[in-house]
Design a protein around this motif. Structure first.
Motif, PDB file in Angstrom:
ATOM      1  N   GLU A   6     -84.606  52.655  99.234  1.00 37.34           N
ATOM      2  CA  GLU A   6     -83.340  53.205  99.712  1.00 37.34           C
ATOM      3  C   GLU A   6     -83.177  54.603  99.107  1.00 37.34           C
ATOM      4  O   GLU A   6     -83.077  54.748  97.893  1.00 37.34           O
ATOM      5  CB  GLU A   6     -82.171  52.303  99.305  1.00 37.34           C
ATOM      6  N   ALA A   7     -83.170  55.610  99.965  1.00 31.08           N
ATOM      7  CA  ALA A   7     -82.994  56.995  99.508  1.00 31.08           C
ATOM      8  C   ALA A   7     -81.639  57.496  99.967  1.00 31.08           C
ATOM      9  O   ALA A   7     -81.290  57.339 101.137  1.00 31.08           O
ATOM     10  CB  ALA A   7     -84.101  57.874 100.067  1.00 31.08           C
ATOM     11  N   ASP A  24     -81.603  60.845 103.725  1.00 31.95           N
ATOM     12  CA  ASP A  24     -81.225  59.438 103.571  1.00 31.95           C
ATOM     13  C   ASP A  24     -82.135  58.599 104.457  1.00 31.95           C
ATOM     14  O   ASP A  24     -82.345  58.949 105.613  1.00 31.95           O
ATOM     15  CB  ASP A  24     -79.791  59.203 104.066  1.00 31.95           C
ATOM     16  N   PHE A  25     -82.667  57.524 103.906  1.00 30.63           N
ATOM     17  CA  PHE A  25     -83.360  56.555 104.752  1.00 30.63           C
ATOM     18  C   PHE A  25     -83.550  55.250 103.978  1.00 30.63           C
ATOM     19  O   PHE A  25     -83.383  55.219 102.755  1.00 30.63           O
ATOM     20  CB  PHE A  25     -84.705  57.078 105.282  1.00 30.63           C
ATOM     21  N   GLN A  26     -83.838  54.211 104.740  1.00 24.16           N
ATOM     22  CA  GLN A  26     -84.084  52.911 104.127  1.00 24.16           C
ATOM     23  C   GLN A  26     -85.369  52.326 104.700  1.00 24.16           C
ATOM     24  O   GLN A  26     -85.655  52.514 105.881  1.00 24.16           O
ATOM     25  CB  GLN A  26     -82.924  51.954 104.437  1.00 24.16           C
ATOM     26  N   VAL A  27     -86.087  51.602 103.852  1.00 26.54           N
ATOM     27  CA  VAL A  27     -87.290  50.893 104.310  1.00 26.54           C
ATOM     28  C   VAL A  27     -87.101  49.420 103.980  1.00 26.54           C
ATOM     29  O   VAL A  27     -86.796  49.071 102.833  1.00 26.54           O
ATOM     30  CB  VAL A  27     -88.560  51.440 103.603  1.00 26.54           C
ATOM     31  N   LYS A  28     -87.251  48.591 105.014  1.00 22.62           N
ATOM     32  CA  LYS A  28     -87.050  47.158 104.786  1.00 22.62           C
ATOM     33  C   LYS A  28     -88.300  46.535 104.174  1.00 22.62           C
ATOM     34  O   LYS A  28     -89.415  47.018 104.405  1.00 22.62           O
ATOM     35  CB  LYS A  28     -86.762  46.463 106.127  1.00 22.62           C
ATOM     36  N   LYS A  29     -88.095  45.465 103.428  1.00 21.15           N
ATOM     37  CA  LYS A  29     -89.244  44.769 102.842  1.00 21.15           C
ATOM     38  C   LYS A  29     -90.128  44.229 103.959  1.00 21.15           C
ATOM     39  O   LYS A  29     -89.626  43.707 104.953  1.00 21.15           O
ATOM     40  CB  LYS A  29     -88.779  43.605 101.970  1.00 21.15           C
ATOM     41  N   SER A  62     -83.778  54.052  95.253  1.00 24.84           N
ATOM     42  CA  SER A  62     -84.038  52.729  94.685  1.00 24.84           C
ATOM     43  C   SER A  62     -85.338  52.198  95.256  1.00 24.84           C
ATOM     44  O   SER A  62     -85.570  52.269  96.457  1.00 24.84           O
ATOM     45  CB  SER A  62     -82.919  51.759  95.053  1.00 24.84           C
ATOM     46  N   ILE A  63     -86.163  51.674  94.360  1.00 24.50           N
ATOM     47  CA  ILE A  63     -87.432  51.086  94.765  1.00 24.50           C
ATOM     48  C   ILE A  63     -87.368  49.605  94.421  1.00 24.50           C
ATOM     49  O   ILE A  63     -87.261  49.253  93.239  1.00 24.50           O
ATOM     50  CB  ILE A  63     -88.620  51.761  94.008  1.00 24.50           C
ATOM     51  N   LEU A  64     -87.368  48.767  95.429  1.00 30.30           N
ATOM     52  CA  LEU A  64     -87.269  47.303  95.264  1.00 30.30           C
ATOM     53  C   LEU A  64     -86.066  46.951  94.375  1.00 30.30           C
ATOM     54  O   LEU A  64     -86.141  46.067  93.514  1.00 30.30           O
ATOM     55  CB  LEU A  64     -88.574  46.754  94.682  1.00 30.30           C
ATOM     56  N   GLY A  65     -84.994  47.685  94.554  1.00 30.80           N
ATOM     57  CA  GLY A  65     -83.760  47.410  93.823  1.00 30.80           C
ATOM     58  C   GLY A  65     -83.641  48.133  92.504  1.00 30.80           C
ATOM     59  O   GLY A  65     -82.596  48.052  91.851  1.00 30.80           O
ATOM     60  N   TYR A  66     -84.692  48.834  92.078  1.00 34.39           N
ATOM     61  CA  TYR A  66     -84.640  49.547  90.793  1.00 34.39           C
ATOM     62  C   TYR A  66     -84.496  51.050  91.030  1.00 34.39           C
ATOM     63  O   TYR A  66     -85.218  51.616  91.857  1.00 34.39           O
ATOM     64  CB  TYR A  66     -85.917  49.288  89.980  1.00 34.39           C
TER      65      TYR A  66
END
Lengths: 323, 252
Positions: A6-7, A24-29, A62-66
């Motif tokens: 999540e950016a 801004d962008f998001q990548v789903k698992k 955030s990378i995998l929530g971190y």
């Protein structure tokens, strides 16, 4: 939603240059996310921020929530990285390269040996594991980089131009492996300017240009958005000497001569086919071949990046898109 | 993985970096030329034909070997890895830049101390040296080796991918230091200004304390020399870390 990346408002400035501008962008698992753009668009800088190699001037990722800025090691432990330029240690053997990276990721000796053996066998490098890698070809180095990125079983893999400059066989093997690892649950962030590769592999694609996200969508939706780039490819007998007559046909947006054929761009292929039949009858021409062509991703990409030429950085909000 | 002590894991990673540096850089030509051959010729150029007893030359041999070897590995690693694009690979791993640099410092330290101890083992039997002074000698070699290795890392901080640029800068700093530190001319024979400048060089304290450990003659007290070396080490280490961190994004 389960997010891998999540950016938010990510920006990177170097002196007077804004390499990445408030994206801004998001990548789903579980998805393969393509990050496309021309040279100098900000692709590699974005990947470097997301992998914790450099820090953003502002914004958050955030990378995998971190949070990559504050929980860097937790994030880094879960990602694998293949940077753009081949950067294995050429004075070390393939095996030593893998052992080094395994140690840096805290993989136990037993697991390092097991996983290295498995990966080197998958990528057909096992027989040459003890050779110094300075004698390796570019393809072999790239495969070894991929092995190094996978030694700690990452949940998210960042690949920057993984098949750039490789021969067809090596490229195909790497693409097959990317698809295989994705099927096994690894999320892939694929930075590339190879549009065919992105079209073939990605669930969604972001196009970045001049440090700004121009669009984010699935390859098929992107193609649909550009209906005017559909085309009819037609050949006549006897051949037509000038394309001027074709330009006058209704529904033709643009004409391109390709060998003995013509490519007619249209947003209404059905009507254009009827017009072409009338055209051939009136002039006593035989239609030798007629094919309908959907817009390919390369054309979509060129169109998107051309559209954004001339935009100033002050206008980024007008076309920066968030999913 | 994260259940383990994170500091212990960082130190293990540091040791992995050191082992990598030992495998790759100890035999690189700039290290051999500026770390071994150059100081060897420098020593010969100054003392050949001077008809001095070997025992009086020993502190000079030790200090030149220690200074040039310890500080010659660090300057080559970062620019070399910037050029080869391996630094980016390392930085993307879960190890902080500080621990990567610590690994490089250890590689320089082990190289310098290793070479110096080999030289000392051959030389010391020619001297009459007591156990107390032997401990001081070893302590000085260890602390000075670490200090000079930190200096090497500090010198490699400018963001260049050209190792020869850094080697030039490194020699520009190292060569004047050996002339102002009482190596070739004893401190008490230097003019007042020379003695003042000599206080700014860590080499001064290494030479002085080495002379104390071998002949029990010195210009400063051993405690003062050890304290000064410790302070120089901390300053070089701190500045090296700060400048490397500041220049990191310029390297990619």
């Amino acid at each position: 939603m389960d997010l891998a990346i999540e950016a938010k408002g990510l920006t990177k400035k170097y002196a007077n240059v804004t390499a990445v501008n408030n994206i801004d962008f998001q990548v789903k698992k579980g998805e393969i996310f393509g990050f496309l753009g021309p040279n100098g668009a900000g692709k590699t800088t974005t990947q470097r921020i997301l992998t914790g190699v450099i820090t953003a001037t502002s914004g958050k990722a955030s990378i995998l929530g971190y949070d990559i800025g504050r929980e860097t090691f937790r994030a880094k432990n879960r990602i694998g990285v293949v940077p753009e330029l081949a950067n294995i240690y050429i004075d070390l053997s393939a095996w030593s390269n893998l052992m080094l990276i395994g140690q840096l990721y805290g993989v136990s000796e037993e697991d390092r040996i097991k996983k290295s053996t498995e990966l080197l066998r998958i990528f057909n490098l096992y027989e040459r594991k003890d050779e110094k890698t300075k004698v390796f070809s570019k393809g072999m180095k790239q495969k070894l980089l991929l092995c190094m990125a996978l030694i700690h079983n990452p949940q998210l893999l960042f690949l920057d131009e993984p098949t750039s400059g490789l021969d067809v066989v090596s490229s195909r093997l790497i693409r097959e492996m990317i698809a295989k690892f994705n099927q096994e649950g690894v999320t892939i962030f694929l930075t590339t300017h190879n549009i065919q590769e992105a079209d073939e592999l990605c669930d969604r694609i972001a196009v970045i240009d001049h440090g700004l996200i121009a669009t984010i969508d699935s390859p098929e939706n992107l193609k649909k958005e550009f209906q005017s780039m559909q085309a009819i490819e037609v050949a006549f007998n006897p051949p037509i000497k000038s394309e001027d007559d074709l330009k006058k046909i209704e529904y033709v947006n643009k004409v391109q001569k390709i060998g003995d054929k013509f490519k007619l761009y249209t947003d209404n292929p059905d009507e254009l086919i009827r017009q072409l039949l009338n055209f051939s009858q009136k002039r006593n021409l035989n239609i030798l071949s007629l094919n309908t062509l959907g817009p390919d991703l390369e054309e979509v990409f060129v169109k998107i990046t051309e559209e954004h030429k001339g935009w100033s950085y002050g206008k980024e909000k007008s076309f920066s898109k968030t999913v | 993985m994260e259940k383990k002590n994170p500091f212990l894991r960082q130190f293990k990673s540091t040791w992995a970096i050191t082992k990598k540096d030992i495998s790759i850089y100890y035999l690189k030509p700039p290290v051999l030329i500026y770390g071994l051959i150059f100081p060897g010729f420098l020593f010969l150029a100054f003392f050949l034909g001077k008809n001095m007893p070997f025992s009086s030359l020993l502190p000079v041999v030790i200090v030149l070997a220690l200074f040039f070897t310890s500080s010659s590995v660090g300057p080559i690693i970062t620019p070399w890895e910037t050029r080869m694009h391996t630094l980016e690979r390392l930085v993307s791993c879960p190890i902080s830049l500080e621990f990567i640099l610590l690994g490089d410092i250890l590689a320089g330290f082990l190289f310098g101390v290793g070479i110096t101890l080999i030289l000392s083992v051959f030389a010391i039997p020619f001297l009459e040296i007591g156990l107390k002074n032997l401990i001081i000698l070893l302590g000085t070699i260890l602390l000075s080796g670490f200090c000079f290795s930190c200096l090497g890392i500090l010198l490699s901080a400018p963001a260049t991918d050209n190792p020869s640029n850094i080697m030039m800068l490194s020699n520009l700093v190292r060569l004047p230091l050996i002339f102002i530190s009482g190596i070739f001319i004893p401190l008490n024979k230097l003019p007042a200004l020379g003695r003042l400048i000599a206080r700014l060089s860590p080499l001064t304290y290494t030479v002085d304390i080495l002379r104390y450990s071998l002949y029990e003659k010195c210009d400063y007290s051993p405690v003062l020399s050890l304290t000064a070396l410790f302070i120089f080490t901390i300053v070089f280490l701190f500045l090296g870390m700060v400048f490397h961190k500041r220049n990191l994004s310029k390297r990619f």
